[in-house]
Write an enzyme that holds these catalytic residues in place. Structure first.
Site, short mmCIF file in Angstrom:
data_model
loop_
_atom_site.label_atom_id
_atom_site.label_comp_id
_atom_site.label_asym_id
_atom_site.label_seq_id
_atom_site.Cartn_x
_atom_site.Cartn_y
_atom_site.Cartn_z
N ASP A 39 42.78 -51.64 80.16
CA ASP A 39 41.41 -51.88 79.70
C ASP A 39 40.55 -50.63 79.93
OD1 ASP A 39 39.07 -53.08 78.92
OD2 ASP A 39 39.09 -54.65 80.43
N ASP A 40 40.02 -50.06 78.86
CA ASP A 40 39.14 -48.88 78.94
C ASP A 40 39.87 -47.65 79.49
OD1 ASP A 40 37.06 -50.41 77.97
OD2 ASP A 40 35.65 -49.86 79.54
N CYS A 77 36.78 -53.46 73.43
CA CYS A 77 37.59 -54.55 74.02
C CYS A 77 37.86 -55.69 73.04
CB CYS A 77 36.88 -55.12 75.25
SG CYS A 77 36.44 -53.92 76.52
N ARG A 81 41.36 -56.80 70.99
CA ARG A 81 42.13 -57.97 71.42
C ARG A 81 42.27 -58.98 70.28
NH1 ARG A 81 42.25 -57.34 77.13
NH2 ARG A 81 41.08 -55.42 77.48
N LYS A 142 42.85 -60.78 81.11
CA LYS A 142 41.57 -60.83 80.41
C LYS A 142 41.73 -61.37 78.99
CE LYS A 142 38.16 -57.49 78.66
NZ LYS A 142 37.58 -56.15 78.87
N HIS A 144 38.68 -62.57 76.56
CA HIS A 144 37.58 -61.87 75.89
C HIS A 144 37.56 -62.01 74.37
CE1 HIS A 144 34.68 -58.17 76.23
NE2 HIS A 144 34.04 -59.33 76.28
N HIS A 230 38.85 -50.73 83.68
CA HIS A 230 37.48 -51.05 83.26
C HIS A 230 36.57 -51.11 84.48
CE1 HIS A 230 34.12 -53.32 81.54
NE2 HIS A 230 34.68 -53.26 80.33
N ASP A 334 43.15 -50.79 75.24
CA ASP A 334 42.32 -51.45 74.22
C ASP A 334 41.32 -50.55 73.54
OD1 ASP A 334 40.61 -51.20 76.39
OD2 ASP A 334 39.83 -53.24 76.28
N ASN A 335 40.99 -49.41 74.13
CA ASN A 335 40.11 -48.43 73.49
C ASN A 335 40.20 -47.13 74.24
OD1 ASN A 335 37.90 -50.75 74.76
ND2 ASN A 335 37.98 -48.75 75.76
N LYS A 378 35.10 -44.66 73.71
CA LYS A 378 34.97 -46.08 73.38
C LYS A 378 33.69 -46.28 72.57
CE LYS A 378 34.00 -50.39 75.95
NZ LYS A 378 33.88 -50.94 77.32
#
Length: 550
Positions: A39-40, A77, A81, A142, A144, A230, A334-335, A378
């Site tokens: 994540d991130d 995010c 997803r 996660k 989201h 993240h 994710d990014n 991002k």
């Protein structure tokens, strides 16, 4: 007779070079599938992609698998997803912008088909598809992609077991309130004085896998969605100590070191350019501020280190159960790296290294290092925003000569669903529970996994997030950055020669700009993209939502 032998020989050679039949046998048993998402995390944040952060378990997967130099996410995010789980563009899945928040059921819910803030009924998840082939579907981490309303939760979208958080972020030591934890469909509290979210996500992943082995014996699909790295910058002291003091040379020096390592590893071409630095001047910071920034980056590195340790636990469980060789593993982010919090990060410095804080971030200057050698972050759809590492590990299927190698073919998120449908021999549905389903938008990566180095995509692929837009077709990428009240300014790059997007060809190739921008407009209408200026007005209540969508 010799002429007949010659004909058959030619035919055999034709089959071999055309790639119509792989030169090995795919696994007879249905493969398990493990999909791991960070994540991130930036493109250059793990060891096998150029980082100084210790990631021996991911490095091991890369050494015994294949790595993509060019794989794309959706810059944020929720859209990522949504697309990853469904195999369609995020607008088609109902999350063209973001998912709604725990604190507000109306946030990011614009009463628009492409922007409803949760997965819609016109898409299916990987879990829903794989259940039709007898897979047990498991998730830890996660979600989201839908919060308000139980029908939007993982177990209502195909998962047999779930542990994690429905929201987008939480304190790693004390998830609570609307950003707290779920087990199956029930809210639960963090257990134990030493609770740490990354560890807990893995605890349940291992538990679910162990239960599957003992009780079900069915092939499994596990979606392991870490929140690391993240923000908030919450890390365990023992992990932070490994990195404290390593970053006092500053971001410029670290970025150059990663750039050189990436070229040496083959992650980027030896002639690849390095985009301009996009951070503060390290030398102008006080000694105290430099120490704080070293601490922020050490915390960030420790979060990645801990995630890798936990991935190692999952690999060990698969080895112990005898399932590793027949498990197809994907790892991606994710990014691109997150510049939120300003140049020097967000949150109170006195909370660094404690169990307090929520909006603690490492800032744009360090994020520029994480995205080496690219520009932007991002939110944006330049390479720094949408480029992710992708590691694919599958010992029973990847040819020996491919292990540890890179592929230069590019792919994007819907390809994961297409690949999983392909390897599981599942049927992607045209209707599901009485609803028409958007056609699958991805292409299977299986030929690349099997060693056939030919392009996956010949038609354009597209991005839109917060008005930032892009098209890629072949080696050319058309991209624009959204600015309020300003007309679109398209940039054009030859990614095969200029991955860092330094040489804008728009002025010299106007016909190609016109062609790709027209393709983008047609796509935008098809998937239900609304101009971001209108989205802002709708969100602020200044304009009613238009009737549009798929």
């Amino acid at each position: 007779m010799n002429k007949l032998i010659s004909v058959f020989s030619c035919f055999a050679l034709l089959l071999f070079f055309s790639g119509t039949k792989p030169h090995f046998s795919a696994p007879a048993k249905a493969p398990n599938i493990l999909l791991i998402m960070a994540d991130d995390m930036g493109f250059a944040d793990i060891g096998c992609y150029g980082s100084e952060v210790a990631t021996p378990n991911l490095d091991r997967l890369a050494a015994k698998g294949i790595r993509f130099r060019q794989f794309y996410n959706n810059a944020r995010c929720c859209p990522t997803r949504a697309s990853l789980l469904t195999g369609v563009y995020p607008h088609q899945a109902g999350i063209g912008h973001m998912s709604n928040d725990p604190e507000d059921s109306t946030s990011f819910n614009y009463n628009l088909p492409g922007y409803q803030g949760s997965l819609n009924n016109k898409c299916v998840t990987i879990a829903e598809v794989l259940k039709t082939k007898g897979y047990q579907t498991l998730m830890s981490g996660k979600w989201h992609v839908g919060y308000h309303g139980e029908q939007r939760w993982p177990m209502q979208r195909g998962f047999d077991k779930y542990y994690g958080l429905l929201a987008g972020a939480t304190n790693y030591f004390n998830p609570s309130g609307g950003r707290g934890l779920m087990l199956m469909n029930e809210k639960v509290k963090p257990q134990g004085e030493n609770f740490y979210l990354t560890d807990a996500i893995t605890d349940y992943a291992v538990k679910f896998l162990d239960e599957n082995k003992k009780e079900s014996k069915a092939p499994f699909f596990m979606y392991l969605a870490y929140t690391s790295p993240h923000w908030p910058l919450n890390a365990l002291e023992a992990d932070v100590k490994k990195y404290r003091g390593q970053y006092k040379k500053g971001w410029k020096a670290l970025r150059q070191a990663r750039y050189e390592k990436m070229k040496a590893l083959g992650v980027i071409d030896k002639n690849a350019g390095l985009s301009d630095a996009d951070g503060a001047d390290w030398d102008e910071l006080s000694a105290a501020k430099q120490d704080e920034m070293d601490h922020r980056m050490a915390l960030y590195a420790a979060q990645i280190d801990r995630m890798d340790q936990n991935i190692g636990r999952v690999i060990k469980q698969l080895e112990t159960s005898g399932e590793l060789d027949n498990t197809l593993i994907f790892f991606l982010s994710d990014n691109g790296a997150c510049a939120e919090g300003g140049l020097l990060g967000g949150g109170l410095p006195e909370n660094l290294g404690t169990k307090l804080g929520y909006l603690l971030s490492y800032g744009q200057s360090w994020a520029n290092v994480s995205n080496t050698p690219f520009k932007k972050f991002k939110h944006w759809v330049h390479e720094g925003g949408i480029s992710t590492p992708l590691i694919v590990h599958w010992p029973k299927a990847i040819p020996q000569g491919r292990l540890g190698k890179f592929t230069d073919q590019y792919g994007f998120l819907p390809d994961i669903m297409a690949t999983i449908v392909d390897v599981s021999k599942a049927q992607y549905p045209s209707t599901y529970k009485g609803n028409e389903i958007v056609p699958l938008q991805g292409k299977s990566l299986l030929p690349l996994i099997y060693g056939k180095e030919t392009p996956v995509h010949t038609a354009p692929v597209f991005w839109e997030h917060e008005g930032n837009a892009a098209v890629r077709q072949g080696n050319l990428k058309l991209v624009s950055e959204y600015h309020t009240g300003q007309p679109v300014q398209w940039e054009l790059y030859d990614i095969s020669k200029d991955r860092s997007e330094l040489n804008n060809l728009a002025a010299t190739m106007p016909q190609k700009v016109a062609e790709l921008s027209a393709a983008y407009q047609n796509w935008a209408r098809y998937v239900g993209v609304i101009p971001y200026s209108e989205v802002i007005k709708i969100r602020e209540g200044k304009r009613k939502a238009p009737k549009t969508g798929i």
